[in-house]
Structures are given as C-alpha cells and as structure tokens.
Design a protein around this motif. Structure first.
Motif, PDB file in Angstrom:
ATOM      1  N   ARG A  69       0.869  -1.301  -0.170  1.00  0.00           N
ATOM      2  CA  ARG A  69      -0.090   0.079   0.168  1.00  0.00           C
ATOM      3  C   ARG A  69       0.817   1.277   0.061  1.00  0.00           C
ATOM      4  NH1 ARG A  69      -5.216  -0.654   3.966  1.00  0.00           N
ATOM      5  NH2 ARG A  69      -5.502   1.221   3.327  1.00  0.00           N
ATOM      6  N   TYR A  70       2.000   1.120   0.096  1.00  0.00           N
ATOM      7  CA  TYR A  70       2.981   2.318   0.011  1.00  0.00           C
ATOM      8  C   TYR A  70       3.184   2.870  -1.230  1.00  0.00           C
ATOM      9  CZ  TYR A  70       7.347   4.885   1.370  1.00  0.00           C
ATOM     10  OH  TYR A  70       8.074   5.956   1.522  1.00  0.00           O
ATOM     11  N   TRP A  71       3.540   4.146  -1.319  1.00  0.00           N
ATOM     12  CA  TRP A  71       3.373   4.919  -2.702  1.00  0.00           C
ATOM     13  C   TRP A  71       4.444   4.666  -3.742  1.00  0.00           C
ATOM     14  CZ3 TRP A  71       4.156  10.839  -1.485  1.00  0.00           C
ATOM     15  CH2 TRP A  71       5.465  11.073  -0.843  1.00  0.00           C
ATOM     16  N   ASP A  72       5.377   3.665  -3.215  1.00  0.00           N
ATOM     17  CA  ASP A  72       6.403   3.274  -4.427  1.00  0.00           C
ATOM     18  C   ASP A  72       5.901   2.937  -5.698  1.00  0.00           C
ATOM     19  OD1 ASP A  72       5.517   1.191  -3.018  1.00  0.00           O
ATOM     20  OD2 ASP A  72       7.506   0.088  -3.399  1.00  0.00           O
ATOM     21  N   ARG A  73       4.632   2.218  -5.730  1.00  0.00           N
ATOM     22  CA  ARG A  73       4.055   1.633  -6.751  1.00  0.00           C
ATOM     23  C   ARG A  73       2.987   2.415  -7.547  1.00  0.00           C
ATOM     24  NH1 ARG A  73       3.926  -4.809  -4.414  1.00  0.00           N
ATOM     25  NH2 ARG A  73       5.609  -4.374  -2.902  1.00  0.00           N
ATOM     26  N   HIS A  74       2.627   3.632  -6.935  1.00  0.00           N
ATOM     27  CA  HIS A  74       1.791   4.577  -7.636  1.00  0.00           C
ATOM     28  C   HIS A  74       2.101   4.787  -9.000  1.00  0.00           C
ATOM     29  CE1 HIS A  74      -0.532   8.174  -8.300  1.00  0.00           C
ATOM     30  NE2 HIS A  74      -1.248   7.795  -7.445  1.00  0.00           N
TER      31      HIS A  74
END
Length: 239
Positions: A27-32
């Motif tokens: 859910r972290y934003w690295d995969r946004h």
C-alpha cells in the motif's frame, strides 16, 4: 528504558505484530503510477515542478506532526528520541535542515522559492490529505501517531532508487537539488528501526496492535492521496 508491560493474552507476538505491519508494504506509494513514471524518466519538467511543490506541503507538515506526538507522549525516553526528528527537518538555524533541502530541490527543478512558500501550486487533494495526517497525529493516541510514521520501513530502498533514477533521467537537475535525498538516506534506516521498536514495545494489547496497523494503513493512504491529486491534475483533471 523502563521495562515493558507484559503482553495481553490475545496479543500478537512481537514477530507476528511486526509482520502485520510489514505486510502493508504493497500500500506504500512506491507503486503509484506517478512514481513509476518519475522513475522511468517520463515526467515533464512541469510535472516535476508540480510534484515538488505539492510534496513541499507534506514536508513542511512533518515537524508539526512530530511536535503533536511530543505534546501527547508521556514517555520521556520517547520524547528525547523523537525531538531529534523535528531538528532534522527544521534545522538548528535558518538555511539548514531537511525542509531547506527540499526547497533546494524545488529550485533545481525550476520553481522560485517564493512560489513554493506561498503554496500557490498546492492542490486541494494534497492539502486535504496532509492536513488530515497532522490532525490524526494531534488527536489520536500518541503511539498510533508514531505507528503512522512506520512508512519509514519501506522508504529507504525507494529513496535510493529515486536518487539514482532522477540523476539518470533528469540530468538537467543540478546536483545540489538532491541534497534532501542524500541526507535522508543517512538517517531513514535507523529511524525506521527505532520507530518499530517504540511501537512494538508500547502496543501490548491486541486492540493497540490493530490500531497501530490501521494507523500505518491510514498513512499509506495519505501518501497515495497526495500523488492521486498530482497525477489527476497532470492527466488534465480539474483541481
């Protein structure tokens, strides 16, 4: 350090609890999508400037979030350790600190200091998400606010990759613009470990542990909400 209170019978073990927290990594934003485009070198200069200006609104909120934790925390040992985070971001004097380094990045991508500080480019979605995070830290139990900062567990690898990818794909950014990332890499691993230790030590019931997991999930949503606002604007959505 005071001895820890025994775990309640229904509580997760420290290893189980830590695993629940780490399981939120997806859910972290690295995969946004916006971050993926940034790392692939597909952002325009305008998009980089919008990102830097909106991320500034988050950066400037971090010391206020940390001050809220201090004001709510009765544990003197935690307070002693946590206050260093405010100093890191604010610096000991004008012209120093992580916030100042972020302003240097904003200038390096083509923004004036004035337009960053007056927040003219900050999008409503960014403002809503970041303000909600500060309110969370001010109004929730202090250990939940600390747990929300456990995104530090996921950030070091992302930061190292971002530094390398931005140097590669955006060579027009002056090296001094990367001061925030180079300085942050030196502290984020230790901060992440100390934050995990604090949360594990003070969450002694299953209810406290579940609240800490929810707090970290909330923080992940705050970060992704910030990028959602920027990404939508860049795609031509209204602000």
């Amino acid at each position: 350090m005071p001895s820890a209170v025994a775990l309640s019978p229904d509580a997760l073990t420290p290893d189980e609890f830590t695993a629940r927290l780490r399981a939120l990594a997806p859910r972290y934003w690295d995969r946004h999508p916006f971050h993926l485009r940034l790392h692939e070198g597909r952002l325009t200069a305008h998009e980089l400037r919008l990102w830097a200006a909106n991320r500034w609104y988050y950066q400037r909120a971090i010391p206020r979030k940390d001050a809220a934790i201090l004001s709510n925390c009765p544990d003197v040992d935690v307070r002693r350790a946590w206050r260093e985070r405010i100093v890191w971001h604010d610096g000991d004097r004008p012209g120093e600190g992580g916030a100042e380094d972020w302003l240097r990045l904003a200038e390096a991508v083509g923004l004036s200091r004035e337009e960053v500080l007056d927040e003219r480019h900050v999008l409503p979605g960014t403002r809503f998400a970041v303000d909600a995070y500060v309110t969370f830290a001010r109004t929730r139990p202090w250990v939940e606010a600390v747990a929300s900062g456990l995104t530090e567990m996921f950030s070091r690898d992302l930061m190292a990759r971002r530094l390398a990818d931005m140097r590669l794909h955006y060579p027009w950014i002056a090296e001094e613009g990367f001061a925030y990332f180079t300085a942050r890499l030196g502290v984020v691993a230790d901060e992440g470990k100390s934050t995990v230790d604090i949360v594990v030590r003070h969450c002694r019931t299953r209810g406290q542990q579940e609240a800490a997991v929810a707090a970290l999930a909330f923080k992940c949503d705050v970060l992704r909400g910030l990028l959602d606002a920027v990404d939508y604007h860049c795609a031509g959505g209204s602000s």
